[in-house]
Design a protein around this motif. Sequence first.
Motif, PDB file in Angstrom:
ATOM      1  N   PRO A 327       1.919  -3.683  11.633  1.00 17.75           N
ATOM      2  CA  PRO A 327       2.590  -4.792  11.578  1.00 17.75           C
ATOM      3  C   PRO A 327       3.823  -4.572  10.680  1.00 17.75           C
ATOM      4  N   LEU A 328       5.092  -5.100  11.078  1.00 13.53           N
ATOM      5  CA  LEU A 328       6.389  -5.341  10.231  1.00 13.53           C
ATOM      6  C   LEU A 328       5.795  -5.570   8.598  1.00 13.53           C
ATOM      7  N   ASP A 329       5.343  -6.650   8.484  1.00 17.08           N
ATOM      8  CA  ASP A 329       5.021  -7.311   7.601  1.00 17.08           C
ATOM      9  C   ASP A 329       3.722  -7.136   6.801  1.00 17.08           C
ATOM     10  N   GLY A 330       3.414  -6.545   7.462  1.00 22.23           N
ATOM     11  CA  GLY A 330       2.140  -5.359   6.764  1.00 22.23           C
ATOM     12  C   GLY A 330       2.427  -5.178   5.533  1.00 22.23           C
ATOM     13  N   PRO A 331       1.454  -3.998   4.691  1.00 19.15           N
ATOM     14  CA  PRO A 331       1.591  -2.970   4.088  1.00 19.15           C
ATOM     15  C   PRO A 331       1.753  -1.569   4.702  1.00 19.15           C
ATOM     16  N   ASP A 332       2.449  -1.186   3.558  1.00 20.86           N
ATOM     17  CA  ASP A 332       2.572   0.271   3.683  1.00 20.86           C
ATOM     18  C   ASP A 332       1.431   0.870   4.354  1.00 20.86           C
ATOM     19  N   PRO A 333       1.162   2.311   4.906  1.00 23.75           N
ATOM     20  CA  PRO A 333       0.636   2.986   5.194  1.00 23.75           C
ATOM     21  C   PRO A 333      -0.218   3.911   3.890  1.00 23.75           C
ATOM     22  N   GLU A 334       1.375   4.115   2.979  1.00 24.68           N
ATOM     23  CA  GLU A 334       0.443   4.618   1.811  1.00 24.68           C
ATOM     24  C   GLU A 334       0.514   3.546   0.232  1.00 24.68           C
ATOM     25  N   CYS A 335       0.466   2.849   0.270  1.00 25.06           N
ATOM     26  CA  CYS A 335       0.364   1.845  -0.379  1.00 25.06           C
ATOM     27  C   CYS A 335      -0.805   2.228  -1.371  1.00 25.06           C
TER      28      CYS A 335
END
Length: 395
Positions: A327-335
């Motif tokens: 989701p756009l308000d979720g974490p970055d995949p490379e968080c």
Amino acid sequence: MKLVEHFKEGLNSPICLTWELTYACNLSCVHCLSSSGRRDPRELSTEECKAVIDELQRMQVFYVNIGGGEPTVRSDFWELVEYAVAHQVGVKFSTNGVKLTPERARWLASTDYVDVQISLDGATAEVNDYVRGPGSYDTAIRAMQNLSDAGFRDFKLSVVMTRHNVGQLDEFKAIADRYGAQLRITRLRPSGRGADTWDELHPTGEQQLDLYNWLVSHGEKVLTGDSFFHLNALGSDPLPGLNLCGAGRVVCLIDPVGDVYACPFAIHEEFLAGNVRDEGGFQKVWTDSELFTELRGPQTGGACTSCSAYDACQGGCMAAKFFTGLPLDGPDPECVKGHGELALQGAGAAPRSHVDHSHRKTRATRKVPVEIGFGPPAGARPDRACDTSPLAGMR
């Protein structure tokens, strides 16, 4: 109000406009964000392109980042560059170097308001050509030599960071210095054909830390396209840049057929705001589109706002999230805190772009051996706001 807060609300015209003139390309890079290869017969004509340039002049857009595909293969490319410069719209274009002859390099060196960015994704032919195609390393080096011989200084050497070239950062910097260029590194996104090779190519967690440490030491002399702000959560030393997703606020993309997208890395119907051929042209899309109005409104940040690193990373890259099914308000995949990796375990099917002009009619993952390219860990105009573009770095 801080300048960045003004940016969040959007500006009367984009600080930086990326314009892909054609999907035609002589290469088939495995991470191409626009899946370029074959020309689209609907692409804007010479006169339509000039009309867009006229509009950009009226909107006082300082300069445009031209890419593709390979923009120089358009027969009217140099005509359009001259037209833009004559109408007070500076040009920065990205190229693999295929058309940069010694004669053309001399012309570029004598032209004001034009900058050049040469793409190279390996400091050796072995690493580069696995990603960009056989012979592409030699083509890029030859183009840089021609620009250097012509006296063109501070053109850009542009590198997309992958797990095969992170260990070559010092070598890339040496190549840039050798030809009088400025190094620019940018983040790999899982868009276009990059979606097929993301799992193989995106840097590991350990390499992200190596990259952050290297940028802390060298960042003042290296352009980053503001694309690594998700790494700010790794330490107390912030990386230079805007630290903001500028999609639809200060940047956008015009594609070869005139479609306007919020972000150069998000060529998908979800981020399509309009078309320059529509009534009112580009300006109406920029000022009145429903999508851009929404993007300029307050953003919640979702679950990321509860993270101690949110102020540093702002939740990461919109395109990276979208094309990995997050989701756009979720974490970055490379968080770098690991939240993205955890979120990916529950993510659904990742969306795919509706645009594909690849030379092959069907998508095919091109395997890149994991072992190549690893080495020892490596420790103008103001344009930071537009460095979210893949073509940034105007001199």
